[in-house]
Write a protein that holds these residues in place. Structure first.
Motif, short mmCIF file in Angstrom:
data_model
loop_
_atom_site.label_atom_id
_atom_site.label_comp_id
_atom_site.label_asym_id
_atom_site.label_seq_id
_atom_site.Cartn_x
_atom_site.Cartn_y
_atom_site.Cartn_z
N GLY A 116 -7.06 3.08 -2.13
CA GLY A 116 -5.79 3.05 -2.83
C GLY A 116 -4.71 3.84 -2.11
O GLY A 116 -3.55 3.43 -2.07
N GLN A 117 -5.10 4.97 -1.54
CA GLN A 117 -4.15 5.76 -0.76
C GLN A 117 -3.67 4.97 0.45
O GLN A 117 -2.48 4.99 0.80
CB GLN A 117 -4.80 7.07 -0.30
N ALA A 118 -4.60 4.24 1.09
CA ALA A 118 -4.22 3.41 2.24
C ALA A 118 -3.25 2.31 1.82
O ALA A 118 -2.29 2.01 2.54
CB ALA A 118 -5.48 2.80 2.87
N ASP A 143 0.11 3.83 1.33
CA ASP A 143 0.76 4.08 2.63
C ASP A 143 1.32 2.79 3.22
O ASP A 143 2.40 2.79 3.83
CB ASP A 143 -0.26 4.69 3.61
N ILE A 144 0.61 1.68 3.03
CA ILE A 144 1.10 0.38 3.51
C ILE A 144 2.39 0.00 2.78
O ILE A 144 3.35 -0.48 3.39
CB ILE A 144 0.02 -0.70 3.33
N LEU A 145 2.42 0.23 1.48
CA LEU A 145 3.62 -0.08 0.71
C LEU A 145 4.82 0.76 1.18
O LEU A 145 5.96 0.27 1.20
CB LEU A 145 3.36 0.14 -0.78
N VAL A 146 4.55 2.00 1.55
CA VAL A 146 5.62 2.85 2.08
C VAL A 146 6.17 2.24 3.38
O VAL A 146 7.39 2.20 3.59
CB VAL A 146 5.09 4.29 2.33
N GLN A 147 5.26 1.76 4.23
CA GLN A 147 5.70 1.12 5.48
C GLN A 147 6.44 -0.18 5.18
O GLN A 147 7.42 -0.52 5.86
CB GLN A 147 4.50 0.84 6.37
N ILE A 170 -3.23 -5.54 2.33
CA ILE A 170 -3.49 -4.99 1.00
C ILE A 170 -4.77 -5.58 0.41
O ILE A 170 -5.66 -4.85 -0.06
CB ILE A 170 -2.29 -5.23 0.05
N ASP A 171 -4.91 -6.90 0.47
CA ASP A 171 -6.12 -7.53 -0.07
C ASP A 171 -7.36 -7.16 0.73
O ASP A 171 -8.44 -6.95 0.17
CB ASP A 171 -5.96 -9.06 -0.08
N ILE A 216 5.00 0.76 -5.34
CA ILE A 216 4.51 2.10 -4.95
C ILE A 216 4.22 2.93 -6.20
O ILE A 216 3.19 3.59 -6.30
CB ILE A 216 5.54 2.81 -4.05
N GLN A 217 5.12 2.86 -7.17
CA GLN A 217 4.93 3.61 -8.42
C GLN A 217 3.71 3.10 -9.19
O GLN A 217 2.95 3.87 -9.78
CB GLN A 217 6.19 3.51 -9.27
N GLU A 218 3.50 1.79 -9.18
CA GLU A 218 2.36 1.20 -9.86
C GLU A 218 1.05 1.67 -9.24
O GLU A 218 0.11 2.08 -9.95
CB GLU A 218 2.45 -0.34 -9.78
#
Length: 277
Positions: free
Chosen positions: A83-85, A88-92, A124-125, A198-200
């Motif tokens: 989930g952390q990964a 981080d992807i969503l941040v990118q 993500i998937d 990201i918030q979700e």
């Protein structure tokens, strides 16, 4: 005056009874020293043995509770790492979306940003579906292994500590709402969609983290309880080896004296022969 008889040697009988009693006590002490237990079987003390056996069963059952909690911890930790990964992807992805809002970008630049964005979104998937431990995945949307955690919480098996499944794949409604490409017109609305995703993810990871902490806390309590039960059983049935060792020395001396006393008593009948000489 005591009667002298060659048929009945009262002294020898008393000496033999005392020696048998000493040997019996010596056997009990030796068994305690060998086993380390003052109550090894129900014969030693039925009531205490039954209490101790019940507590042993309780302690042994807690081994399964510990195993279940450890498994739950592992499932949760794998999910949180994945989930952390994803977070981080969503941040990118937000970085790429924000860059795509710039006016005047060439088609080539926008395509390059879109390619990077799409590659990130597709990961993500992949990450979610691989976050599996022992056949359980807390964050995948696949029907094969997606499940919640219900770790056993007590020795009776009638209580659990639960962590609900949280879909963090692209099937998640909020993540699915993010744009699939940056080739079109990108606005602040698209940035807002990524921020919502990201918030979700953060909110879901917070719930998983809270559940994982509950597992940690309960595991610590269970292990302390198990130690307390084992110590309680020890207090009931364990032998005091220092005391038993001292008793062993005393009984061994008593045994030697008993043998001598029996020998002397057995000689008393022979003394009567002197009366007929």
């Amino acid at each position: 005056m005591a009667m002298n008889s060659v048929n009945t040697n009262n002294g020898a009988m008393v000496a033999l009874q005392n020696l048998n009693s000493t040997n019996k006590d010596l056997g009990v002490v030796s068994n305690r020293i060998n086993t380390g237990l003052k109550i090894a079987t129900a014969k030693d003390n039925g009531a205490i043995w039954a209490i101790a056996q019940n507590q042993r069963a309780e302690s042994a059952s807690l081994n399964s509770v510990v195993s279940s909690l450890n498994r739950g911890q592992s499932v949760a930790e794998v999910a949180m790492t994945a989930g952390q990964a994803i977070s981080d992807i969503l941040v990118q992805m937000k970085e790429k979306v924000l860059a795509a809002t710039e006016a005047g970008l060439t088609s080539a630049s926008k395509q390059a940003l879109s390619d990077e964005y799409t590659a990130l979104r597709d990961q993500i998937d992949t990450i979610a579906n691989n976050a599996t431990f022992d056949g359980v995945n807390l964050i995948s949307s696949t029907t094969v292994n997606s499940a919640s955690i219900a770790a056993i919480a007590n020795a009776k098996g009638d209580a659990t500590i639960d962590i609900a499944h949280a879909d963090l794949s692209k099937s998640n409604t909020v993540i699915a709402a993010t744009t699939s490409s940056l080739t079109g017109t990108i606005t602040s609305t698209h940035v807002g969609e990524i921020e919502a995703a990201i918030q979700e993810v953060s909110a879901q990871l917070s719930k998983i983290g809270t559940g994982a902490k509950a597992l940690d806390t309960h595991l610590t309590n269970i292990m302390k309880l198990q130690d307390t039960l084992d110590a309680g059983v020890g207090n009931l049935v364990d032998a005091d080896l220092a005391k038993e060792s001292a008793k062993l020395q005393a009984l061994q001396t008593k045994q030697q004296l008993g043998v001598q006393a029996l020998s002397i008593a057995n000689q008393s009948s022979g003394i009567l022969l002197g009366l007929f000489r």
